[in-house]
Write a protein that holds these residues in place. Structure first.
Motif, short mmCIF file in Angstrom:
data_model
loop_
_atom_site.label_atom_id
_atom_site.label_comp_id
_atom_site.label_asym_id
_atom_site.label_seq_id
_atom_site.Cartn_x
_atom_site.Cartn_y
_atom_site.Cartn_z
N LEU A 178 0.83 -1.21 0.00
CA LEU A 178 0.00 0.00 0.00
C LEU A 178 0.86 1.26 0.00
CD1 LEU A 178 -2.82 -0.95 2.53
CD2 LEU A 178 -3.18 -0.15 0.20
N LEU A 179 1.83 1.31 0.89
CA LEU A 179 2.63 2.52 1.03
C LEU A 179 3.63 2.67 -0.11
CD1 LEU A 179 3.09 2.56 4.90
CD2 LEU A 179 1.41 3.79 3.50
N THR A 180 4.00 1.56 -0.75
CA THR A 180 4.83 1.65 -1.95
C THR A 180 4.03 2.27 -3.09
OG1 THR A 180 6.18 -0.25 -1.30
CG2 THR A 180 6.17 0.34 -3.64
N ILE A 181 2.78 1.84 -3.25
CA ILE A 181 1.92 2.44 -4.28
C ILE A 181 1.68 3.92 -3.98
CG2 ILE A 181 -0.41 2.42 -5.24
CD1 ILE A 181 -0.33 -0.65 -5.04
N ARG A 182 1.49 4.27 -2.70
CA ARG A 182 1.35 5.68 -2.33
C ARG A 182 2.56 6.47 -2.84
NH1 ARG A 182 -0.77 8.87 2.33
NH2 ARG A 182 0.67 10.60 2.64
N HIS A 183 3.77 5.93 -2.64
CA HIS A 183 4.98 6.59 -3.11
C HIS A 183 4.94 6.82 -4.62
CE1 HIS A 183 9.17 7.28 -4.20
NE2 HIS A 183 9.10 6.21 -4.97
N HIS A 184 4.53 5.80 -5.36
CA HIS A 184 4.49 5.93 -6.82
C HIS A 184 3.42 6.93 -7.26
CE1 HIS A 184 7.42 2.98 -8.27
NE2 HIS A 184 7.13 2.30 -7.17
N ILE A 185 2.32 7.02 -6.53
CA ILE A 185 1.29 8.01 -6.85
C ILE A 185 1.84 9.42 -6.61
CG2 ILE A 185 -0.93 8.95 -6.08
CD1 ILE A 185 -1.86 6.06 -5.70
N ILE A 186 2.54 9.61 -5.50
CA ILE A 186 3.14 10.91 -5.21
C ILE A 186 4.13 11.30 -6.31
CG2 ILE A 186 4.72 12.12 -3.65
CD1 ILE A 186 3.38 10.54 -1.34
N GLN A 187 4.95 10.32 -6.73
CA GLN A 187 5.92 10.60 -7.79
C GLN A 187 5.21 10.95 -9.10
OE1 GLN A 187 9.38 10.60 -7.19
NE2 GLN A 187 9.25 11.72 -9.14
N ALA A 188 4.11 10.24 -9.39
CA ALA A 188 3.35 10.51 -10.61
C ALA A 188 2.75 11.91 -10.60
CB ALA A 188 2.25 9.46 -10.78
N ILE A 189 2.31 12.35 -9.42
CA ILE A 189 1.75 13.70 -9.29
C ILE A 189 2.81 14.74 -9.64
CG2 ILE A 189 0.95 15.38 -7.57
CD1 ILE A 189 -0.55 12.99 -6.23
N HIS A 190 3.97 14.61 -9.05
CA HIS A 190 5.04 15.57 -9.33
C HIS A 190 5.45 15.50 -10.80
CE1 HIS A 190 5.60 16.99 -5.28
NE2 HIS A 190 5.82 15.77 -4.81
N ASP A 191 5.55 14.30 -11.34
CA ASP A 191 5.96 14.16 -12.74
C ASP A 191 4.97 14.83 -13.68
OD1 ASP A 191 8.17 12.71 -11.97
OD2 ASP A 191 7.32 10.75 -12.47
N PHE A 192 3.68 14.67 -13.41
CA PHE A 192 2.65 15.27 -14.27
C PHE A 192 2.79 16.79 -14.28
CE2 PHE A 192 -1.46 17.31 -14.90
CZ PHE A 192 -1.91 16.70 -16.06
N PHE A 193 2.87 17.39 -13.10
CA PHE A 193 2.92 18.85 -13.05
C PHE A 193 4.24 19.41 -13.57
CE2 PHE A 193 -0.52 18.15 -9.85
CZ PHE A 193 -1.52 18.77 -10.60
N ASN A 194 5.32 18.68 -13.35
CA ASN A 194 6.59 19.12 -13.94
C ASN A 194 6.52 19.11 -15.46
OD1 ASN A 194 7.97 19.62 -11.54
ND2 ASN A 194 8.70 17.52 -11.36
N LYS A 195 5.94 18.04 -16.01
CA LYS A 195 5.82 17.94 -17.46
C LYS A 195 4.94 19.04 -18.03
CE LYS A 195 4.40 14.70 -21.11
NZ LYS A 195 3.79 13.37 -21.39
N GLU A 196 3.92 19.44 -17.27
CA GLU A 196 2.99 20.48 -17.73
C GLU A 196 3.43 21.88 -17.34
OE1 GLU A 196 0.39 19.90 -19.68
OE2 GLU A 196 0.88 17.75 -19.72
N ASN A 197 4.67 22.00 -16.84
CA ASN A 197 5.29 23.31 -16.54
C ASN A 197 4.58 24.08 -15.42
OD1 ASN A 197 7.35 23.09 -18.56
ND2 ASN A 197 5.78 23.51 -20.10
N PHE A 198 4.11 23.34 -14.41
CA PHE A 198 3.59 23.97 -13.20
C PHE A 198 4.77 24.27 -12.27
CE2 PHE A 198 -0.30 22.41 -14.83
CZ PHE A 198 -1.37 22.91 -14.09
N ILE A 199 4.61 25.29 -11.45
CA ILE A 199 5.58 25.63 -10.41
C ILE A 199 5.02 25.17 -9.06
CG2 ILE A 199 6.70 27.52 -9.16
CD1 ILE A 199 7.87 27.17 -11.90
N LYS A 200 5.83 24.45 -8.27
CA LYS A 200 5.39 24.04 -6.94
C LYS A 200 5.59 25.18 -5.96
CE LYS A 200 5.79 20.43 -3.42
NZ LYS A 200 6.02 21.31 -2.26
#
Length: 431
Positions: A131-153
């Protein structure tokens, strides 16, 4: 000591002797062979020790191992299609670090409260690890999506002087000689950031002092909150579709082993791709009434209502255009029908409820001031927020996705308490 690796790296060293720092997850013996179930945080692997292939001292050292004892294990990596990780270890040596005594979580069944009291140990189990490994991958996917779409954190404050939604479900504290609250949303601050950077997102903890005990609620949870200048309601929905699709497809691609551990049926997840179905609030009310639900126009949906709506679709579904009176003060009314707002909740399939809430925001300063009055919000506390409309106002939209509900849906986990390492619930602040 042979080359030191992790279990996750084992596939790169087939036929080689390696050393791995591990804990004993479980073991069994058939007399002349010991089967050691080992874990190291990166995965699980079986170590096979044959009595006549090791010294008596090594054999006895392995026999003395107890559940969660720590050790360095040395052996030759073998490919094994039957093994969960695809490999096993032919053990040649063990070096005991510590013999654990009376580990409380045994392979037998334990009650939920017992496991929650021992959450610091429970997360070592295969299911919780998955469960917590999948949570990690979801978090990484979130950051990857917004980085690719040129969002600023952008990181909004956790201590705030006001509420984002004008509710009373806030944790109050003193900020020296002033009142302050733990943030229930970073949205208002993200709107300010969007006026500076165009497209922004925040990702952090939020707090709701709701005395709720449902399987969907946590007191402390994590939210990702994007805000976008020059983006209207329709564009906002399309971004959400692509965002959620990216998350789901990333998990399907990178977490097959973890999904198997959880015995997750991925049939519906594989259907998640744009476009998502949409129904209006009006249509949802009629659907529920036809199904015998006692709900009237102007009332918000409860969990059974959301589940009944989701059952009509095999993908996440948007419910759009809620009544203005039951939504937050900052949501923009539909110009053609002011009694509803340009908003949408995204409802996950299989009874997991709302995972995203979003809307186009009010950009007219006069209308925003009027909403302050209607909601009895103190003008002085929100003056800075009004400034965003006075100095270069533009159409803008945003949304918030709850991480734990999203993890629960994708993993097929009934209760959100298992989707965060150390959950904070109504009656739980330990460990």
């Amino acid at each position: 000591m042979a080359l030191k690796i992790t279990i996750a790296e084992a596939g790169r060293y087939v036929g080689q002797e390696v050393t791995i720092g591990t804990w004993l997850y479980n073991k069994r013996s058939s007399g002349k062979i010991q089967f050691l179930q080992l874990r190291d945080g990166t995965g699980f692997i079986q170590g096979v020790m044959v009595k006549n292939e090791v010294s008596p001292e090594v054999w006895e050292a392995a026999k003395a191992l107890t559940q969660e004892s720590s050790l360095y294990v040395t052996g030759v990596v073998r490919k094994d299609e039957r093994a969960p990780c695809g490999y096993e270890l032919s053990v040649t040596n063990v070096e005991v670090i510590q013999i654990a005594e009376n580990y409380p979580i045994t392979p037998k069944e334990h009650g939920t409260e017992f496991l929650m009291d021992h959450r610091h140990l429970w997360i070592r189990s295969k299911r919780q690890h998955a469960l917590l490994t999948i949570r990690h991958h979801i978090i990484q996917a979130i950051h990857d999506f917004f980085n690719k779409e040129n969002f600023i954190k952008v990181d909004p404050p956790i201590l705030t002087p006001t509420s984002a939604e004008g509710t009373t479900s806030l944790f109050h504290t003193k900020y020296f000689d002033e009142d302050a609250y733990l943030s229930q949303s970073g949205q208002l601050y993200m709107e300010a950031a969007a006026m500076a950077f165009g497209k922004v997102y925040s990702f952090g903890p939020t707090f709701r002092a709701e005395k709720s005990k449902t399987r969907r609620h946590l007191i402390e949870f994590w939210m990702v909150e994007p805000e976008m200048a020059f983006v209207d309601h329709e564009e906002n929905l399309k971004i959400q579709e692509h965002f959620v699709t990216h998350i789901v497809q990333t998990v399907l691609k990178n977490c097959q082993r973890e999904l198997e551990v959880l015995e997750r049926d991925t049939t519906l997840l594989e259907k998640v791709e744009p476009p998502f179905p949409r129904i209006t609030y009006d249509e949802a009310i009629r659907l529920l009434q036809d199904k015998g639900h006692h709900i009237k126009w102007g009332e918000d949906f409860g969990a059974p209502d959301e589940t009944a709506i989701a059952e009509q679709f095999d993908k996440p579904v948007f419910i759009t255009h809620y009544p203005t009176d039951i939504k937050a003060f900052y949501m923009k009314p539909d110009p053609e029908r002011p009694e509803v707002v340009l908003c949408a909740d995204l409802i996950a399939p299989e009874g997991y409820g709302e995972i995203i809430g979003g809307s186009q925001r009010i950009d007219d300063p006069a209308l925003l001031e009027k909403r302050f009055e209607q909601h009895q919000l103190p003008r002085e506390a929100y003056q800075w927020y009004l400034d965003l409309r006075r100095y270069g106002t533009v159409p803008h939209s945003g949304f918030g996705l709850g991480l734990e509900r999203t993890v629960a849906w994708i993993t097929g986990t009934k209760h959100v308490r298992e989707t965060i390492p150390f959950p904070r619930l109504l009656n739980r602040l330990y460990p």
